[in-house]
Design a protein around this motif. Structure first.
Motif, PDB file in Angstrom:
ATOM      1  N   UNK A 702       0.812  -1.212   0.000  1.00 36.46           N
ATOM      2  CA  UNK A 702       0.000   0.000   0.000  1.00 36.46           C
ATOM      3  C   UNK A 702       0.846   1.263   0.000  1.00 36.46           C
ATOM      4  N   UNK A 703       2.064   1.181   0.545  1.00 34.02           N
ATOM      5  CA  UNK A 703       2.887   2.382   0.682  1.00 34.02           C
ATOM      6  C   UNK A 703       4.320   2.138   0.197  1.00 34.02           C
ATOM      7  N   UNK A 704       4.455   1.428  -0.922  1.00 34.34           N
ATOM      8  CA  UNK A 704       5.784   1.095  -1.424  1.00 34.34           C
ATOM      9  C   UNK A 704       6.607   2.338  -1.720  1.00 34.34           C
ATOM     10  N   UNK A 705       5.986   3.378  -2.290  1.00 33.43           N
ATOM     11  CA  UNK A 705       6.737   4.573  -2.684  1.00 33.43           C
ATOM     12  C   UNK A 705       7.425   5.223  -1.501  1.00 33.43           C
ATOM     13  N   UNK A 706       6.818   5.130  -0.315  1.00 40.98           N
ATOM     14  CA  UNK A 706       7.396   5.775   0.867  1.00 40.98           C
ATOM     15  C   UNK A 706       8.644   5.072   1.368  1.00 40.98           C
ATOM     16  N   UNK A 707       8.833   3.818   0.969  1.00 45.30           N
ATOM     17  CA  UNK A 707       9.953   3.039   1.519  1.00 45.30           C
ATOM     18  C   UNK A 707      10.912   2.486   0.453  1.00 45.30           C
ATOM     19  N   UNK A 708      10.594   2.722  -0.824  1.00 42.00           N
ATOM     20  CA  UNK A 708      11.370   2.101  -1.901  1.00 42.00           C
ATOM     21  C   UNK A 708      12.829   2.523  -1.908  1.00 42.00           C
ATOM     22  N   UNK A 709      13.152   3.680  -1.329  1.00 44.74           N
ATOM     23  CA  UNK A 709      14.534   4.156  -1.319  1.00 44.74           C
ATOM     24  C   UNK A 709      15.299   3.735  -0.067  1.00 44.74           C
ATOM     25  N   UNK A 710      14.625   3.082   0.860  1.00 46.42           N
ATOM     26  CA  UNK A 710      15.322   2.621   2.064  1.00 46.42           C
ATOM     27  C   UNK A 710      16.291   1.481   1.705  1.00 46.42           C
TER      28      UNK A 710
END
Length: 770
Positions: A702-710
């Motif tokens: 649901x919130x991949x964009x918020x964590x994709x750069x981690x």
């Protein structure tokens, strides 16, 4: 079909010392077609003696001062067997190992170094810290530093027994490291007291007179208390943390630690090998570095003494023996003349003083300067770069045109008319070595019948036939699974255990108990003897892993191919009421993972010689750990659903569970247990070839964009081999379940999320991170 040159000879290296490190690199540059290389060592990181003192002082870190044998073995196309040799059976040409089956050799090379001498001084074995094995010394030293760092201000003291060059260099570098630590803590260097005990009149015996005098002066200037012409007769405990050193003269000294740096000895198993030794038990070798008693056995480094050129046990000689040992091993295998080697009589010796300076001596001359330390640093770093920067040995490999080794007729062309089958003789001989004696093998075929005979096996070990026959108890469901893959490690014994763990996990994930196993193995092209050896080690690994579950291997098939591969078809039994489908989890339940993630990225890095050996060995330890006990724990805590994490990665397998149960999940990203080194290799962009396909599971976030750069985000898609179990249990039992899993041998077991109610028209998995 043209295939690689078949294996016809086995060259086995015992020990990963300096000489063998050089030889392996040279074999990587100049391989011999038809020769299989195997390295047996109990240390994947071998300490480099030239940098070890300055690692003690803190100048070099662990990786800078150790040779990582795993990428080196990869470069040399050498099997790496992590084990300890305990004997040599010269008559049968086998190395006896502590944990592996016996390893056969045609040619053997030994470079294990020396071992701690047997200490007759009362209390020394219990209360002193020997300088060897080096890993134990470093562990004890790290513990001492940590104790000093966390202790209240006050006096600190340690003693070194042995004033030879090793003891002198260790003392000076330990002192410097502790001085720096005291400076960091804001404490006085005067808090530290050091004692050096030595039987001789002068320290550093064996060095020239000017070097001995200069070192004595430095010890006095730096406040080290020298106890010369003192023989230590006892080491005694004083309370929980103190030690008392007693000398024959009546001198008594109390200190916090005692380090024992006296002359080392040869490994005990050398004396019982039948190989020629000198009076001190070290292997006696000719100028060609061959055993004086057995010409197909070679030895170098501290474990060997050259009959015509005895020299001190020093790293400089081990390094110089590398090129001649490599030449003579190749010459022996090619049946060409060997060349004698004579080590130099005089050599440059450099002693690190720990303060940025060094004392160099050669013959009667002695020099001390910071430039000498800088020069030594340059030499050491250049040497160590040999084992981390490997040239590309692709199509232009120098091995092209090398003569092949041939001990018996071995075809370079293999037809497929026989189905690429392995001959029955290979099977019969391998089974005989496993102490399995089937009354017959199918005529003209190659069926395997190995394992423990049980009541439910009607046709199997006792009476092999065209197929196994197994009784299914009434009221039980039979669960079937199959998997097959190429070897991801070059040790057949370990690979067999990994495959068993990987394949049986499917049964445990369904709640079933394993009943029987069938195998299909692909063996590399080789002579009959060599294929027998490979199959024996492979089946030994399978047998070891299956013994833990009392599951018989009732049959199978073998083929020939380019590389080793193994597959298992497994059957299990379960009561219908105890079946664990993926869709059983309910909102509010806790999601628990038993094993750390990261095998995909680590083994991708390993293939490129960019993974540290200790990372891979740690990963393997998890990959061969059976899951049976974990499922028992889950059962005790009300497990409702389960799967195993394998090729689709954590997110892919979790998505299968979520879709089957029609629920949602909150996934705690920061709680995910990771294998050592996995974050490092991910940050280098080293991922499995399956990773891009697994990324498709991101649609469920649901919130991949918020964590994709981690940096830890890619681990969600990392494909696993022999991964852990992923299960749900009631939330109120999750804490106890995790605690019991860890207590039962799964230290990385972690609660990684919570099951939530289904959310229509929304991706079902939400990442949570803090």
């Amino acid at each position: 079909m043209q295939v690689a040159t078949p294996i016809v000879k086995d060259l086995v290296f015992v020990g990963g010392g300096h000489t063998h490190a050089i030889v392996l690199r040279k074999f990587g540059m100049n391989p011999l077609p038809g020769v299989r290389l195997t390295l047996i060592t109990n240390l994947v990181d071998t300490p480099y003696s030239g940098m070890l003192p300055c690692h003690i002082s803190g100048l070099y870190d662990f990786d800078e001062s150790h040779i990582d044998l795993r990428p080196l073995s990869r470069f040399a196309n050498c099997q790496l067997l992590m084990d300890r040799a305990v004997a040599i059976d010269v008559a049968n040409q086998q190395v006896i190992c502590a944990h592996h089956p016996p390893v056969a050799f045609d040619v053997l090379s030994i470079d294990t170094g020396s071992t701690p001498a047997t200490v007759a001084v009362p209390g020394a074995q219990e209360y002193a810290i020997p300088a060897k094995p080096v890993p134990d010394l470093l562990k004890a030293w790290a513990g001492f530093l940590e104790e000093v760092q966390h202790s209240a201000p006050g006096p600190i003291s340690f003693a070194v027994v042995g004033g030879g060059v090793g003891g002198v260099e260790l003392t000076l570098n330990m002192q410097m490291r502790l001085w720096h630590l005291l400076d960091e803590l804001g404490r006085s260097r005067d808090d530290l007291t050091i004692h050096l005990f030595h039987r001789g009149e002068e320290i550093a015996n064996g060095r020239n007179r000017s070097t001995r005098k200069l070192l004595h002066r430095r010890f006095v200037e730096r406040g080290v208390q020298l106890h010369l012409q003192e023989s230590v007769c006892a080491i005694e405990p004083v309370g929980d943390d103190q030690r008392r050193v007693r000398c024959e003269s009546g001198l008594v000294v109390e200190c916090d630690r005692v380090f024992w740096v006296t002359n080392a000895s040869s490994p005990g198993w050398i004396q019982g090998s039948g190989l020629a030794t000198d009076d001190d038990g070290f292997l006696l070798v000719k100028d060609t570095l061959q055993s004086c008693s057995h010409p197909h056995v070679f030895a170098a480094g501290d474990v060997a003494t050259m009959q015509n050129h005895p020299r001190p046990k020093a790293g400089v000689f081990a390094v110089r023996q590398g090129p001649p040992l490599f030449h003579n091993l190749q010459a022996y295998l090619k049946r060409e003349p060997l060349q004698p080697f004579a080590p130099q009589k005089q050599y440059l010796n450099i002693i690190d003083t720990g303060d940025g300076s060094a004392i160099a001596s050669r013959g009667p001359f002695t020099f001390e300067s910071k430039l000498m330390r800088a020069w030594k640093n340059r030499i050491d770093r250049k040497f160590m770069s040999l084992f981390s920067a490997f040239p590309d040995m692709g199509a232009e490999s120098p091995s092209r045109g090398q003569p092949e080794i041939a001990a018996a007729p071995a075809p370079s062309m293999y037809c497929a008319g026989c189905g690429s089958k392995v001959g029955s003789d290979v099977l019969r001989r391998a089974l005989a070595r496993l102490a399995i004696s089937p009354t017959s093998l199918k005529k003209g075929g190659n069926n395997l019948t190995v394992g423990s005979q049980t009541d439910h096996v009607l046709v199997g070990l006792a009476s092999p036939d065209d197929a196994a026959v197994v009784r299914v108890p009434p009221g039980k469901l039979m669960v079937h699974t199959v998997d097959f893959f190429n070897a991801l490690v070059d040790d057949p014994f370990v690979f067999g255990q990994i495959v068993v763990k990987h394949c049986l996990n499917d049964l445990y994930a369904m709640g079933a108990e394993p009943q029987t196993v069938l195998a299909i193995a692909t063996l590399p092209h080789a002579t009959t003897d060599k294929q027998t050896e490979t199959l024996f080690h492979l089946l030994s690994g399978v047998q070891k892993a299956l013994m833990a579950t009392q599951t018989p291997l009732v049959g199978g098939h073998t083929t020939e191919g380019e590389q080793l591969a193994l597959g298992l078809a497994c059957n299990g039994l379960v009561e219908e009421s105890a079946l664990l489908p993926k869709g059983g989890m309910q909102p509010g339940e806790a999601l628990i993972l038993t094993q750390p993630l990261g095998t995909g990225t680590l083994f991708a890095a390993d293939m490129q010689k960019k993974a540290k050996g200790r990372w891979i060995e740690n990963a393997i330890a998890h990959m061969i750990q059976p899951s049976a006990t974990a499922m028992q724990v889950f059962r005790q805590h009300g497990v409702t659903a389960c799967t195993d994490v394998t090729g689709f990665g954590l997110l892919g397998h979790l998505l299968e569970m979520v879709e089957a149960a029609q629920v949602a999940v909150s996934l705690e990203l920061t709680n995910l247990p990771l294998l050592e080194g996995a974050m490092n290799t991910l940050q280098q962009g080293l991922v499995s070839s399956l990773q891009p396909q697994n990324l498709q599971a991101a649609r469920a976030l649901a919130n991949a964009a918020a964590y994709a750069q981690r940096p830890d985000y890619p681990i969600l898609f990392d494909p696993q081999t022999a991964g852990g179990l992923l299960a749900t249990v009631p939330s109120d039992r999750a804490t106890d379940c995790v605690a019991q899993l860890r207590d039962r041998g799964y230290p990385a077991a972690t609660r990684i999320g919570t099951v939530q109610p289904f959310r229509a028209a929304q991706p079902p998995i939400t990442i949570e991170a803090w």
